[in-house]
Enzyme design. Structure first.
Site, short mmCIF file in Angstrom:
data_model
loop_
_atom_site.label_atom_id
_atom_site.label_comp_id
_atom_site.label_asym_id
_atom_site.label_seq_id
_atom_site.Cartn_x
_atom_site.Cartn_y
_atom_site.Cartn_z
N LYS A 104 0.19 23.64 -5.18
CA LYS A 104 -0.99 23.01 -4.60
C LYS A 104 -0.68 22.46 -3.21
CE LYS A 104 -4.20 19.22 -5.44
NZ LYS A 104 -4.72 18.23 -6.36
N GLU A 113 11.31 21.97 -5.35
CA GLU A 113 11.79 22.98 -6.30
C GLU A 113 11.18 24.35 -5.98
OE1 GLU A 113 10.59 20.03 -6.98
OE2 GLU A 113 11.60 19.08 -8.67
N GLY A 144 -3.32 19.23 -10.26
CA GLY A 144 -2.34 20.25 -10.63
C GLY A 144 -2.38 20.60 -12.11
N ARG A 145 -2.43 19.59 -12.95
CA ARG A 145 -2.39 19.84 -14.41
C ARG A 145 -3.73 20.31 -14.96
NH1 ARG A 145 -1.49 14.74 -12.85
NH2 ARG A 145 -2.91 13.07 -13.45
N GLU A 156 1.11 13.07 -18.04
CA GLU A 156 1.01 12.79 -16.61
C GLU A 156 -0.34 12.14 -16.30
OE1 GLU A 156 1.11 15.82 -13.18
OE2 GLU A 156 3.21 15.28 -13.31
N HIS A 191 10.74 23.37 -40.84
CA HIS A 191 12.15 23.44 -41.21
C HIS A 191 13.03 22.66 -40.25
CE1 HIS A 191 11.52 26.36 -44.42
NE2 HIS A 191 10.49 26.74 -43.68
N LYS A 234 11.61 11.68 -6.79
CA LYS A 234 11.68 12.68 -5.70
C LYS A 234 12.35 12.07 -4.47
CE LYS A 234 7.23 14.98 -6.69
NZ LYS A 234 5.90 15.23 -6.14
O1 F6P Z 1 5.04 16.54 -11.08
C1 F6P Z 1 4.27 16.14 -10.02
C2 F6P Z 1 3.37 17.22 -9.54
O2 F6P Z 1 2.72 16.76 -8.41
C3 F6P Z 1 2.38 17.71 -10.58
O3 F6P Z 1 1.28 16.90 -10.70
C4 F6P Z 1 2.09 19.07 -10.08
O4 F6P Z 1 1.47 19.84 -11.06
C5 F6P Z 1 3.48 19.53 -9.73
O5 F6P Z 1 4.10 18.39 -9.18
C6 F6P Z 1 3.55 20.68 -8.77
O6 F6P Z 1 2.93 20.39 -7.56
P1 F6P Z 1 2.55 21.52 -6.53
O7 F6P Z 1 1.56 22.42 -7.19
O8 F6P Z 1 1.95 20.79 -5.35
O9 F6P Z 1 3.80 22.25 -6.16
#
Ligand code: F6P
Length: 554
Positions: free
Chosen positions: A208, A214, A270-271, A356, A387, A511
Site C-alpha cells: 500500500k 521487508e 491494508g488488512r 491489528e 490431535h 520498525k
Molecule cells: O504491519 C503494519 C502494516 O502497516 C499493515 O497494516 C500492512 O498490512 C502491512 O504493514 C504492509 O503494509 P504495506 O502494504 O504498506 O507494505
C-alpha cells in the site's frame, strides 16, 4: 456517550448482573429447558448457516447485548462507515473496503467524489491483465509466456491473497505456479524462486505504502535475481514486475512503470485490502469471473450487515458474543477452527484482521480503556487441532470460545476415493462442538464402568461455547461472505469498545528501533564489544547485539 465510561453504563451493569445470575448455568440445562434451542438460535445469511445455540446465552443475554450495542451506537458508526465518513480518526481517513465490492452503479462518495467508477476501472484493468497472463498473451523479456507468479508483500499485502489462494486452490489455473513471499528472511524469497525460470516469472510487488522495508528489500533482491538470471538490463523489469499500491511516486522510483501499477486508495486499510488490487495474484490464479463472484459474496454480507435488524444481524451477533466472553467472562482468546484443508491460512489471515484492528488500549478520544479489547485469535484446521491442542479446550482451565467452520460438500476434483472422507471429517466437526457443549458427567463416566480413581480424569465439564458456521461448499462467493462476516464482526467490537479499529500505531515502534539497530549489526571497523557504543541501547539489547556480532565473526 462518554466512552471512557463504557463499563459504567447501565447496559454494562445489567450485563454484569446478568452474568452473575447466569453464573455457571450449563448448556445442558439451557438445551433441556428449550427443545427448539438448536433450531431457534440460528441464522441464515446468504450461503452461511450460523448456529449459536451452543453459546452460553439466553434470550435475555442477547437482548442485553443488543442494548449495549444500541447504547454505544454501533449502527450509527456502521452507517457512517458505509457513507464514507472519516471514521479512522487518528489517520483522518474514510474506511471504505465495502466500496471495493459495491456494484458498478453504486454511488459512494469520499470528499464529494464517487469512488465506485475508479474501483471498477481498476477491476477491469486487473481483469484484462489477468486474462493476458492466463492465456499466455503476456510474455516475458525473452518472449516466453508467464508460468510463475510471485507476490511479494507483507501483512495485509500478503495474508489476504495467500489465504484466498489456498482457500480457492481447486478453482485455480493449475498450469500456473503461485508463490507468496513476505518474510525479510532471505530464505523466503530463496525458496520461492530457486526452482523458477526467471524468463517465465512475474513478480507482483504488493505494498500500500511502497515503503515497507521487508517488501522493498525483497523486491530489490527479486529484481537482481531476475536481471542476473536473464542477463538483461533494467528494461526487462517492465515485463516481469507490476506493482499494487497507493503510492505512484514510490512505484516509479523503484523502477516499475506506473502503467504496470494497479491502484488502490488510502481509504482501504491494508488488512481490508485483498479484494482491492492487492488481490491481483488471486485473480490471476482463479480468473476474473471467480474473483467477481467472491466480491459479490462480500457485498451480500455488507448489505446484510448494513440493513438487517440487530436480532438477525450475523456480524452484530458474532461481535456481541465475543464481547460477552471477553468482557464478562474474562476470556482471553478466541479460536477459529475451520474443518477445511483449503482454509489452512484462514485463521492466520483473521489474526491480522482482528488483532491489528482491535488490539488497542486507548479509546477514540485517547483515554486509556479499563475494559478488555480484542482477544488473541488463534487456530488451525480442526482435525489437526484435535490431535494437538483440543485437550486444553476440553479439559484445561481456560475458557476458549470457538468458531467451527465446515462445509457439506468437498470442493473440486478430489480423487474419487477421497470423496467419502468428507463425512468422516464432518462427523468430527459435529462431534467436537457436541462434546465441548455437553461434556461427560462423572455419572456418565461411572456408568461405563470406569475405575473410580479415573473418573475425574475422564470427566468432561463441557459448557464450552461454540458457534458453528456451515455452508454447502467453499466457493469464491462463500469465501467472500465469510471474510466480510469477520470484517464486520471486528467492526462491531471496535465500535462497542470505542476504539479506532482502523489504525495500527502499535507496529511503528519496532520498525523505528530496527532501523536504528541494523547499522550496529553491520558496522565495520569496530569490535563486537564496541559496536553498540553510543547507541543508547539497554544492557540486554547491547549484549545481545555484541553476542550476535561475535557469532557472525564481526
Ligand atoms: O504491519 C503494519 C502494516 O502497516 C499493515 O497494516 C500492512 O498490512 C502491512 O504493514 C504492509 O503494509 P504495506 O502494504 O504498506 O507494505
Amino acid at each position: 456517550m462518554n466512552a471512557t465510561r463504557l463499563n459504567r453504563t447501565p447496559e454494562w451493569a445489567a450485563l454484569t448482573k446478568h452474568r452473575e445470575q447466569l453464573a455457571d448455568t450449563h448448556l445442558r440445562e439451557l438445551f433441556a429447558a428449550d427443545a427448539e434451542r438448536g433450531s431457534r438460535y440460528t441464522l441464515q445469511v446468504g450461503d452461511l448457516y450460523l448456529d449459536y445455540s451452543k453459546q452460553r446465552v439466553t434470550d435475555e443475554t442477547l437482548a442485553l447485548l443488543r442494548d449495549l450495542a444500541a447504547a454505544t451506537d454501533v449502527a450509527g458508526l456502521r452507517d457512517a462507515m458505509f457513507r464514507g465518513e472519516k471514521i479512522n480518526i487518528t489517520e483522518n481517513r474514510a474506511v471504505l473496503h465495502t466500496a471495493l465490492r459495491a456494484p458498478r452503479d453504486a454511488v459512494i462518495e469520499v470528499d464529494g467524489e464517487n469512488v465506485v467508477p475508479a474501483v471498477h476501472a481498476v477491476l477491469d484493468k486487473m481483469s484484462a491483465f489477468s486474462e493476458r497472463i492466463r492465456s499466455g498473451g503476456w510474455t516475458g523479456h525473452t518472449g516466453k509466456p508467464i508460468k510463475n507468479v510471485v507476490n511479494i508483500g507483507i501483512g495485509g499485502s500478503d495474508l489476504g491473497p495467500a489465504m484466498a489462494y489456498e482457500a480457492l486452490r481447486s478453482y485455480t489455473a493449475r498450469d500456473l505456479t503461485l508463490r507468496f513471499v513476505s518474510n525479510v528472511d532471505g530464505a523466503d524469497l530463496h525458496e520461492a524462486v530457486r526452482d523458477l525460470d526467471p524468463a517465465e516469472t512475474l513478480f507482483i510487488i504488493a505494498s500500500k505504502t511502497f515503503t515497507t522495508v521487508e517488501t522493498i528489500t525483497n523486491a530489490t533482491s527479486a529484481r537482481d535475481w531476475l536481471l542476473t538470471g536473464l542477463g538483461a538490463g533494467q528494461d526487462a523489469v517492465a515485463k516481469h514486475f507490476v506493482a499494487l499500491s497507493t503510492n505512484a511516486g514510490k512505484v516509479s522510483e523503484f523502477g516499475i512503470d506506473t502503467a504496470n501499477m494497479f491502484e488502490f486508495w488510502d481509504w482501504v486499510g491494508g488488512r481490508y485490502s485483498y479484494d482491492s488490487a492487492i488481490g491481483l495474484s488471486l485473480m490471476i490464479a482463479i480468473g476474473p469471473d471467480r474473483f467477481r463472484e467472491m466480491l459479490d459474496g462480500f457485498h451480500l454480507v455488507d448489505e446484510h450487515f448494513r440493513t438487517a435488524p440487530p436480532e438477525e444481524n450475523a456480524p452484530m451477533l458474532l461481535g456481541l458474543l465475543g464481547i460477552w466472553y471477553d468482557n464478562f467472562f474474562d476470556a482471553q482468546s478466541h479460536a477459529v477452527l475451520p474443518y477445511s484443508h483449503y482454509l489452512s491460512r484462514f485463521t492466520a489471515y483473521l489474526q491480522q484482521l482482528d488483532m491489528e484492528s482491535n488490539g488497542k488500549s486507548v479509546d477514540r478520544e485517547g483515554n486509556r480503556v479499563d475494559w478488555q479489547t480484542g482477544p488473541v485469535v488463534w487456530g488451525t484446521p480442526g482435525t489437526n487441532g484435535q490431535h494437538a491442542y483440543y485437550q486444553l479446550i476440553h479439559q484445561g482451565t481456560k475458557l476458549i470460545p470457538a468458531d467451527f467452520i465446515g462445509f457439506a460438500e468437498p470442493v473440486g476434483d478430489l480423487l474419487p476415493g477421497l470423496v467419502p472422507q468428507h463425512d468422516l471429517l464432518m462427523a468430527n466437526f459435529f462431534a467436537q462442538t457436541q462434546a465441548l457443549a455437553f461434556g461427560k458427567t462423572p455419572d456418565e463416566v461411572r456408568a461405563e464402568g470406569v475405575a473410580e480413581e479415573l473418573v475425574p480424569h475422564k470427566t468432561f465439564v463441557g459448557n464450552h461455547p461454540t458457534t458453528t458456521i456451515l455452508a454447502k461448499q467453499l466457493t469464491p462467493s462463500v469465501l467472500g461472505q465469510l471474510v466480510a462476516l469477520y470484517e464486520h464482526k471486528v467492526f462491531v467490537q471496535g465500535a462497542v469498545w470505542n476504539i479506532d479499529s482502523f489504525d495500527q500505531w502499535g507496529v511503528e515502534l519496532g520498525k523505528v528501533l530496527a532501523k536504528r539497530i541494523e547499522p550496529v549489526l553491520t558496522r565495520t571497523g569496530t569490535s563486537a564489544a564496541d559496536a553498540a557504543d553510543g547507541e543508547d541501547l539497554d544492557s540486554s539489547t547491547a549484549t545481545l547485539v555484541d553476542t550476535y556480532r561475535t557469532l557472525r565473526g564481526r
